[in-house]
Design a protein around this motif. Structure first.
Motif, mmCIF file in Angstrom:
data_model
loop_
_atom_site.group_PDB
_atom_site.id
_atom_site.type_symbol
_atom_site.label_atom_id
_atom_site.label_comp_id
_atom_site.label_asym_id
_atom_site.label_seq_id
_atom_site.Cartn_x
_atom_site.Cartn_y
_atom_site.Cartn_z
ATOM 1 N N LEU A 132 26.160 47.980 41.770
ATOM 2 C CA LEU A 132 27.135 47.000 42.260
ATOM 3 C C LEU A 132 26.897 45.611 41.684
ATOM 4 C CD1 LEU A 132 27.612 48.050 46.006
ATOM 5 C CD2 LEU A 132 28.817 48.848 43.963
ATOM 6 N N GLU A 133 26.272 45.555 40.532
ATOM 7 C CA GLU A 133 26.096 44.310 39.790
ATOM 8 C C GLU A 133 27.142 44.252 38.687
ATOM 9 O OE1 GLU A 133 24.037 41.867 40.498
ATOM 10 O OE2 GLU A 133 23.171 42.960 42.205
ATOM 11 N N PRO A 134 27.446 43.057 38.181
ATOM 12 C CA PRO A 134 28.412 42.957 37.081
ATOM 13 C C PRO A 134 28.015 43.836 35.905
ATOM 14 C CG PRO A 134 27.959 40.787 37.991
ATOM 15 C CD PRO A 134 26.987 41.734 38.650
ATOM 16 N N GLY A 135 28.979 44.570 35.368
ATOM 17 C CA GLY A 135 28.736 45.448 34.242
ATOM 18 C C GLY A 135 28.984 44.734 32.928
ATOM 19 N N PRO A 136 28.822 45.437 31.804
ATOM 20 C CA PRO A 136 28.983 44.805 30.489
ATOM 21 C C PRO A 136 30.399 44.312 30.228
ATOM 22 C CG PRO A 136 28.696 47.189 30.293
ATOM 23 C CD PRO A 136 28.367 46.838 31.702
ATOM 24 N N GLY A 137 31.401 44.858 30.932
ATOM 25 C CA GLY A 137 32.770 44.418 30.707
ATOM 26 C C GLY A 137 33.222 43.277 31.595
ATOM 27 N N TYR A 138 32.307 42.720 32.391
ATOM 28 C CA TYR A 138 32.704 41.720 33.381
ATOM 29 C C TYR A 138 33.400 40.518 32.742
ATOM 30 C CZ TYR A 138 32.508 38.615 37.419
ATOM 31 O OH TYR A 138 32.848 37.772 38.450
ATOM 32 N N GLY A 139 32.811 39.961 31.710
ATOM 33 C CA GLY A 139 33.362 38.763 31.093
ATOM 34 C C GLY A 139 34.762 38.987 30.555
ATOM 35 N N ARG A 140 34.956 40.118 29.875
ATOM 36 C CA ARG A 140 36.290 40.404 29.331
ATOM 37 C C ARG A 140 37.292 40.623 30.458
ATOM 38 N NH1 ARG A 140 39.765 44.633 28.015
ATOM 39 N NH2 ARG A 140 41.181 44.040 26.329
ATOM 40 N N CYS A 141 36.885 41.342 31.498
ATOM 41 C CA CYS A 141 37.777 41.593 32.622
ATOM 42 C C CYS A 141 38.218 40.281 33.258
ATOM 43 C CB CYS A 141 37.088 42.482 33.652
ATOM 44 S SG CYS A 141 38.105 42.879 35.083
ATOM 45 N N GLN A 142 37.282 39.394 33.481
ATOM 46 C CA GLN A 142 37.617 38.107 34.085
ATOM 47 C C GLN A 142 38.572 37.316 33.189
ATOM 48 O OE1 GLN A 142 34.396 35.170 34.701
ATOM 49 N NE2 GLN A 142 35.144 35.003 36.794
ATOM 50 N N ALA A 143 38.333 37.346 31.881
ATOM 51 C CA ALA A 143 39.197 36.619 30.949
ATOM 52 C C ALA A 143 40.612 37.191 30.954
ATOM 53 C CB ALA A 143 38.598 36.668 29.542
ATOM 54 N N VAL A 144 40.714 38.524 31.002
ATOM 55 C CA VAL A 144 42.035 39.159 31.053
ATOM 56 C C VAL A 144 42.775 38.744 32.312
ATOM 57 C CG1 VAL A 144 43.215 41.380 31.349
ATOM 58 C CG2 VAL A 144 41.472 41.122 29.579
ATOM 59 N N LEU A 145 42.084 38.767 33.440
ATOM 60 C CA LEU A 145 42.742 38.416 34.689
ATOM 61 C C LEU A 145 43.152 36.947 34.719
ATOM 62 C CD1 LEU A 145 40.614 40.454 37.254
ATOM 63 C CD2 LEU A 145 42.832 41.029 36.265
ATOM 64 N N GLU A 146 42.353 36.089 34.106
ATOM 65 C CA GLU A 146 42.741 34.685 34.028
ATOM 66 C C GLU A 146 44.021 34.522 33.221
ATOM 67 O OE1 GLU A 146 39.407 32.539 32.510
ATOM 68 O OE2 GLU A 146 38.302 32.602 34.403
#
Length: 236
Positions: A205-219
């Motif tokens: 339940l920790e941020p995975g390797p795709g966290y940064g990209r996912c956040q950028a997409v949602l932004e």
């Protein structure tokens, strides 16, 4: 449940879209269930006022099971305990959400609720002939909760990011979407389920390797919705 989603969509207020987040686990109170969905198998002295398949399966407004089916309690709750929990958590959340929705409608003539959630990857794994499941599921209650243009706009924004998009399966929208999905009254709602594999290590339940990209997409998606305004997706 829905772990970390509030942080992923935290750019909303910077775009003028208020953000309200439940600060407790769905295992304590499920905000996306009606307050009447009490489970007689868990709560002593309770009669099912609003029977539903979810409640019967153990996933009422106060669940007796975790998402993986494990029992959450070694005893039954009293009706007083259940009512106190709803008064502490469910009631205040929905009162605050209602204030935001009514204020938005008064200010703009239209209020739109984007109800963000996450889903375990196992819930959508193994599509037809082993095809990968969707990255995101949009739930508009089969076209009843919002104008078709809003669903199309969101779908196009997600697909532009290369994400696979499902519609209403297996999540069509719960209590919150049903409550506020009233286009004829100036309120629209759509539920968004994000595949946790996009941003989370589902074991730790920790941020995975795709966290940064996912956040950028949602932004980018939030910006695409907010900056265009209602005219960006409403039919002329």
């Amino acid at each position: 449940e829905d772990v970390g989603v509030d942080r992923l969509v935290a750019s909303g207020p910077r775009r003028g879209a208020p953000l309200i987040a439940g600060a407790f686990s769905r295992s304590y109170v499920d905000l996306n269930r009606a307050p009447e969905e009490l489970d007689p198998a868990l709560i002593e002295g309770c009669k099912a006022v609003q029977a539903s398949a979810k409640t019967a399966a153990g996933f009422g407004v106060i669940p007796r099971k975790a998402g993986d089916g494990a029992a959450l309690y070694d005893r039954r709750l009293t009706l007083e305990e259940a009512r106190a929990r709803l008064a502490k958590a469910h009631g205040p959340y929905h009162a605050a959400l209602g204030e935001l929705m009514r204020a938005a409608r008064a200010r703009h003539g239209l209020a739109v609720l984007i109800d963000w959630h996450s889903m375990p990857s196992r819930a959508v794994r193994g599509g037809a002939r082993g095809a990968p499941g969707p990255d995101v599921v949009l739930g508009d209650r089969h076209g009843m909760a919002c104008e078709a243009g809003l669903t199309r706009r969101l779908r196009s924004l997600f697909e532009a990011a290369g994400w696979r998009v499902g519609l209403n399966q297996p999540y069509a929208g719960g209590y919150t979407t049903q409550t506020w999905g009233r286009p004829d009254k100036g309120y629209q709602a759509i539920q968004i389920e994000l595949n946790r594999a996009l941003y989370l290590d589902e074991t730790t339940l920790e941020p995975g390797p795709g966290y940064g990209r996912c956040q950028a997409v949602l932004e980018r998606i939030i910006a695409g919705l907010c900056d265009g305004g209602a005219d960006g997706w409403r039919a002329p």
